[in-house]
Enzyme design. Structure first.
Site, short mmCIF file in Angstrom:
data_model
loop_
_atom_site.label_atom_id
_atom_site.label_comp_id
_atom_site.label_asym_id
_atom_site.label_seq_id
_atom_site.Cartn_x
_atom_site.Cartn_y
_atom_site.Cartn_z
N SER A 152 -9.50 1.79 2.78
CA SER A 152 -8.65 2.61 1.94
C SER A 152 -7.57 1.80 1.23
O SER A 152 -6.84 2.33 0.39
CB SER A 152 -8.01 3.72 2.79
OG SER A 152 -7.12 3.17 3.76
N SER A 185 -10.05 -0.72 6.96
CA SER A 185 -9.39 -0.60 5.66
C SER A 185 -8.67 -1.86 5.20
O SER A 185 -8.19 -1.91 4.07
CB SER A 185 -8.41 0.58 5.68
OG SER A 185 -9.12 1.80 5.76
N LYS A 198 0.84 -1.19 0.00
CA LYS A 198 0.00 0.00 0.00
C LYS A 198 0.88 1.24 0.00
O LYS A 198 1.90 1.30 0.69
CB LYS A 198 -0.90 -0.03 1.23
CG LYS A 198 -1.93 1.10 1.30
CD LYS A 198 -2.84 0.89 2.51
CE LYS A 198 -3.88 1.99 2.65
NZ LYS A 198 -4.80 1.75 3.78
#
Length: 480
Positions: free
Chosen positions: A156, A180, A78
């Protein structure tokens, strides 16, 4: 060969010389470059680094160094995790040109384990700090779901969920402040492991909330998540919040004994609040779990604690401090989501008394959760009560059935354990999210298991047993 293969399968192929780490890296990079844009999953390729790390893995394997199961295995991180030589944009236009001179601890540990960083993966800007109304709040655009690109991959960690689901990487790193890892895992039909707060170092990762943020793996199976977590967990002098504990999966005999005896806490009313598309698959998934672990007992979250406002107050206040310079500058206008900009500005106005009250209630919650786990070993609930939402649907639009409102019935009473994601994050508890089938709309549906601190070995063993008896986690989207 590599698409949709798990870590153990790829490791066996590398050790058996059926492919080299360089070949695997090149194939992975090609898929990321060719297929990743379909889903807005990739923030940047790390081609030179991947080939360099793959060559080092090939040399280690040639020497007979097979100690690490991750040697030569590619992955994506990420884009809030720093990686030397690559942009680290936090998904946000004001930071589109930002890079850092050193790896985040999580990335460095995977490098030492021989894993190959192939890409930085897309994310919602600032990991959703301030709140956002549309999935398009990202430098790469809305995360598109490999099962249906008109649906959201979840935030996210949107790129991490999509990349694993589409077979672009065997595993990815995500982060969770409150949902997330869980949301993209549920929406994309992958397995995600949120570790106990402090088990994995966050040094070198963008902070959204100092007391809530956690970094964890997303993969195709619980076994793969466990392999990655074993490399990630442990003390770090650069992160004083780390617990110093490590992770090791249970051996097969111990796992069988624990699963046979495990007490699964379940309320069930939350299933009544599931969307029409998701309901039947969730109920079937619980029934499948009951056949593997038949000792179900009633367990309910405390009904008098406002989990949503508590978690939003904590990460809002902490995020306002972290991003104060951005919020008070003209660069904030570069963010595309108006609700997020307004939320970030409003977070500066959170009163100290409200933050401290949320933290006081958090201590009450931790004590109450400790009491619950005297009666059960794990709690099961829906990963999400609805399948993936359309990418153009406002995230504050209702997704529950008509008549259901914010997980409360007509009398205003909280229903079941639908608040398990914010409650689990506030209490710093580990969770594993795993697919349990498909909704009537053809989209993935998943469950979550939450346990007391440092119960990851039991959570993994339970889902491994579930995944040996079912094949939901092996399903592949037809367009990938």
């Amino acid at each position: 060969m590599s698409a949709f293969a798990g870590i153990a399968e790829l490791a066996e192929a590398l050790r058996g010389k059926r492919m080299s780490a360089i070949e695997l890296a090149r194939e992975t990079l090609e898929r990321l470059e060719k297929i990743g844009p379909r889903y807005n999953a990739v923030a940047s390729l790390t081609r030179a680094r991947a080939l360099r790390e793959a060559a080092a893995a090939d040399r280690a394997l040639a020497r007979g160094d097979t100690a690490s199961p991750l040697a030569g295995i590619p992955y994506g991180a990420k884009d809030l995790l720093a990686a030397r030589g690559a942009p680290t944009t936090w998904g946000a236009p004001p930071y589109r040109d930002r890079s850092f001179p050193a790896d985040a601890t999580a990335v460095a540990r995977l490098r030492r384990a021989g894993a190959v960083l192939a890409a930085k993966l897309a994310m919602v800007e600032l990991a959703g700090g301030g709140g956002y109304r549309y999935p398009s709040a990202s430098l790469q655009g809305p995360g598109k779901n490999p099962w249906d690109p008109t649906r959201w991959s979840g935030g996210s960690s949107s790129g991490s969920g999509a990349a694993v689901a589409a077979g672009l990487v065997p595993f990815a790193l995500g982060s969770e402040t409150s949902g997330s890892i869980g949301t993209p895992s549920a929406y994309c039909g992958v397995t995600g492991l949120r570790p106990t707060y402090g088990l994995v170092s966050r040094h070198g990762a963008m902070a959204l909330s100092w007391t809530l943020d956690k970094i964890g793996p997303m993969a195709r199976s619980a076994s793969d998540c466990a392999t990655v977590l074993a490399a990630l967990a442990g003390p770090d002098a650069h992160d004083p919040t780390t617990s110093g504990k490590r992770f090791r999966a249970l051996d097969p005999e111990a796992a069988r004994e624990r699963v046979a005896a495990v007490r699964v806490g379940y309320a069930g009313e939350e299933m009544e609040l599931a969307s029409e598309a998701a309901h039947d698959a969730l109920v079937r998934g619980v029934d499948e779990l009951r056949r593997i672990a038949p000792r179900f007992v009633e367990a309910r979250l405390p009904e008098d604690l406002p989990y949503g406002p508590m978690v939003s107050t904590v990460y809002g206040a902490e995020g306002a401090t972290i991003f104060a310079e951005l919020i008070e500058s003209d660069r904030l206008d570069e963010l595309p989501d108006e609700r997020q900009k307004a939320g970030l500005r409003a977070s500066l106005e959170i009163r100290a008394r409200d933050y401290l009250q949320a933290m006081r209630l958090r201590s009450v919650l931790i004590a109450r959760m400790r009491e619950i786990f005297r009666e059960c070993d794990v709690i099961v609930s829906a990963g999400r009560t609805a399948t993936a939402t359309p990418i153009d649907q406002p995230l504050d639009a209702p997704t529950l059935p008509a008549g259901a409102s914010a997980a409360r019935d007509a009398a205003g009473a909280r229903r079941g354990n639908i608040g398990l994601i914010p409650a689990g994050n506030l209490a710093g508890l580990p969770a594993i999210f795993f697919p349990c089938g498909f909704g009537s709309d053809g989209l993935p549906v998943g469950l979550q298991l939450v346990g007391p601190p440092h119960s990851e070995p039991l959570l993994v063993a339970l889902v491994e047993a579930y995944q040996r008896e079912t094949d939901h986690h092996l399903a592949r989207p037809g367009s990938a």
